[in-house]
Design a protein around this motif. Structure first.
Motif, mmCIF file in Angstrom:
data_model
loop_
_atom_site.group_PDB
_atom_site.id
_atom_site.type_symbol
_atom_site.label_atom_id
_atom_site.label_comp_id
_atom_site.label_asym_id
_atom_site.label_seq_id
_atom_site.Cartn_x
_atom_site.Cartn_y
_atom_site.Cartn_z
ATOM 1 N N MET A 68 -48.254 44.679 25.324
ATOM 2 C CA MET A 68 -49.928 44.266 25.691
ATOM 3 C C MET A 68 -50.712 43.782 24.477
ATOM 4 N N ARG A 72 -51.452 42.432 15.240
ATOM 5 C CA ARG A 72 -51.746 43.530 14.379
ATOM 6 C C ARG A 72 -51.328 44.664 14.459
ATOM 7 N N ASP A 73 -51.919 45.465 16.009
ATOM 8 C CA ASP A 73 -50.866 46.628 15.931
ATOM 9 C C ASP A 73 -49.927 47.141 15.367
ATOM 10 N N GLU A 75 -48.155 45.373 12.693
ATOM 11 C CA GLU A 75 -47.812 45.359 11.325
ATOM 12 C C GLU A 75 -48.850 46.321 11.018
ATOM 13 N N LYS A 89 -44.326 44.067 8.369
ATOM 14 C CA LYS A 89 -45.857 43.458 8.117
ATOM 15 C C LYS A 89 -45.157 42.436 7.315
ATOM 16 N N ARG A 93 -47.283 39.092 8.276
ATOM 17 C CA ARG A 93 -48.481 38.517 7.566
ATOM 18 C C ARG A 93 -49.077 37.628 8.117
ATOM 19 N N VAL A 96 -50.807 32.916 11.006
ATOM 20 C CA VAL A 96 -52.402 32.621 10.804
ATOM 21 C C VAL A 96 -53.095 33.164 10.456
ATOM 22 N N GLY A 97 -54.051 34.888 11.010
ATOM 23 C CA GLY A 97 -54.861 35.376 10.118
ATOM 24 C C GLY A 97 -54.869 36.518 10.604
ATOM 25 N N VAL A 98 -55.926 37.402 10.338
ATOM 26 C CA VAL A 98 -55.733 39.155 10.514
ATOM 27 C C VAL A 98 -56.679 38.689 12.449
ATOM 28 N N GLN A 99 -57.189 37.766 12.569
ATOM 29 C CA GLN A 99 -58.504 38.001 14.159
ATOM 30 C C GLN A 99 -57.444 37.258 15.450
ATOM 31 N N PHE A 100 -56.415 35.994 14.088
ATOM 32 C CA PHE A 100 -55.670 35.729 16.109
ATOM 33 C C PHE A 100 -54.468 37.018 16.090
ATOM 34 N N ARG A 101 -54.256 37.578 14.906
ATOM 35 C CA ARG A 101 -52.770 38.725 15.400
ATOM 36 C C ARG A 101 -53.730 39.756 15.724
ATOM 37 N N ASN A 102 -54.638 39.676 16.276
ATOM 38 C CA ASN A 102 -55.817 40.772 16.983
ATOM 39 C C ASN A 102 -55.611 40.481 18.288
ATOM 40 N N THR A 103 -55.152 38.804 18.217
ATOM 41 C CA THR A 103 -55.841 38.869 19.361
ATOM 42 C C THR A 103 -54.266 37.837 20.638
#
Ligand SMILES: Cc1cc2nc3c(=O)[nH]c(=O)nc-3n(C[C@H](O)[C@H](O)[C@H](O)COP(=O)(O)OP(=O)(O)OC[C@H]3O[C@@H](n4cnc5c(N)ncnc54)[C@H](O)[C@@H]3O)c2cc1C
Ligand code: FES
Ligand code: FES
Lengths: 260, 151
Positions: A68, A72-73, A75, A89, A93, A96-103
């Protein structure tokens, strides 16, 4: 978009597996990014978010990455950045984007074994195993060869084995899927070369280094021998001939960066 | 099913369906800045912060926000106004459709990395698509905003 009748935050992996195997329309929920694009009528969404699997554990021998954790964790993990010289990274990188990789989660990115996966291409170049709830620990190589079933990916384990690794990718635009992904690592004088998005699932081969990298003939012959071990295909992002030619370019860049 | 969420500083309890997305939930609570710009998770227009991290609300189940803090543009009005006035002053935006998600991403970047390099800034904002500007005007304005020498 799918429909889903029930949502359960399970209290144990046993509970999750029981639910998962009871009904083919019960699914494990990762970051929901891929799942969301399906139009299925789902019965139960099984959420593992209460099981403490959103952590990266580390000891002197390696990392255990809970399914889970977000991309981003991975990266932004400082220790891995140092251990693998920025390759983690580099692999993530462009997704898609940061908010995508946070999800997006590690479980949802690894378990489906997507052909375009940057994550799998990277992991295959490392000394890596996955921990599955039912099958137990499996090497990344065997895991990639297998097809997704009803199992649950619990953790990804990566050894710190002092290998050097670099990641290269060819993309038509910054955040599109790769036309070709390439990870190369070197350990004890042997290369592990992985090509992903060819457009098949990531494939690794182990080879001895070129006898003389500075000599054009030797280098071309070596590259030819290496790419002969892969099957390239054609899709909307590129032809098999283009991918084959670009594979040599990416592998050359990677070997140059490894500097061995 | 019932969830409890701290939405823009206010604790609310609400009834949701298991397949409701966080985007539809916050809109149902009046946060109309949050919009759906695509079907694939690519555009970034739906960006909001879940426990202070920017995420895609079009793809996040509302159920997962239970017990968490959710922040939309409406919850950061002061900073958002300051930044959007700056953008407007620089002539950086056009129709403004992409602005809500873009502003949430810029403010998240500012919190995470107040002095980004041009590369870091571009990478952080790559997940926010804009159909009008071609990005050059935004890029120039952001360089100024973050005190980056344009390259
Ligand atoms: C627009 C778009 C662009 C993308 N671009 C790239 C790219 O350039 N490179 C790249 O590598 N990837 C890319 N991806 C893939 C992405 O990074 C994620 O891997 C993907 O979206 C799934 O992650 P998720 O956590 O959202 O999983 P979900 O969508 O929630 O799940 C995906 C599947 O995995 C199953 N699953 C989830 N967790 C587990 C688990 N622990 N055990 C067993 N099964 C599980 C789910 O049931 C589902 O079948 C892209 C995806 C999208 C939507
Ligand atoms: S609506 Fe486009 S990414 Fe969420
Ligand atoms: S200004 Fe129109 S979409 Fe960005």
């Amino acid at each position: 978009m799918y429909t889903m009748k029930n949502y359960v935050q399970v209290q144990s992996l046993e509970e999750a597996y029981e639910l998962r195997t009871k009904n083919k329309n019960n699914v494990i929920l990762g970051g929901n990014l891929w799942l969301k694009m399906t139009t299925r009528d789902l019965s139960t969404g099984i959420d593992l978010c209460n099981l403490g699997l959103d952590r990266i554990e580390e000891d002197e021998s390696g990392y255990a990455i809970g399914c889970m954790c977000s991309l981003r964790d991975l990266e932004t993990n400082v220790s891995m950045e140092t251990e693998f010289g920025g390759a983690v990274k580099d692999a993530l990188r462009h997704i898609v984007g940061v908010q995508f990789r946070n999800t997006a989660t590690v479980g949802g990115s690894v378990f489906p074994r997507f052909g375009f996966s940057d994550v799998l291409t990277l992991l295959a170049a490392l000394d890596c195993e996955v921990e599955l709830f039912n099958k137990g620990r499996v090497s990344i190589k065997d895991f990639i060869l297998d097809s997704p079933d009803h199992d649950i990916l619990v953790k990804v384990m990566i050894k710190k084995d002092k290998r050097k690794v670099v990641y290269e990718t060819l993309r038509m635009t910054e955040t599109d899927f790769g036309v070709l992904n390439c990870a190369v690592s070197v350990k004890d004088g042997k290369y592990t070369i992985v090509l992903g998005a060819a457009p098949r699932k990531a494939k690794m081969v182990e080879v001895d280094p070129c006898s003389n990298w500075e000599d054009k003939e030797a280098k071309d012959a070596w590259l030819e021998e290496v790419v002969n071990q892969y099957i390239f295909g054609t899709n909307m992002r590129g032809s098999k001939e283009y991918r084959r030619a670009m594979a040599k370019v990416l592998i050359t860049r990677a070997v140059d960066r490894l500097g061995v | 099913m019932k969830i409890t969420v701290t939405l823009n500083g206010k604790r609310i309890e609400a009834e949701i369906t298991p397949d409701m997305m966080l985007l539809d939930f916050v809109r149902s609570q009046g946060m109309k800045s949050v919009k759906r710009g695509c079907d694939t998770g690519n555009c970034g227009l739906c960006t909001l912060w879940l426990d202070d991290k920017p995420v895609l609300s079009c793809s996040t189940l509302a159920a997962r926000a239970n017990g968490k803090k959710v922040t939309t543009l409406e919850g950061v009005q002061e900073e958002a106004k300051e930044f959007s006035d700056f953008l407007a002053g620089e002539g950086a935006d056009q129709c403004g459709f992409c602005s809500p998600g873009f502003i949430m991403a810029v403010l998240a970047l500012k919190k995470e990395n107040p002095n980004p390099t041009a590369e870091e800034m571009k990478e952080y904002l790559a997940g926010n698509l804009c159909r009008c500007t071609g990005y050059q005007s935004q890029y120039r304005a952001l360089c100024k905003y973050f005190g980056i020498q344009e390259v």
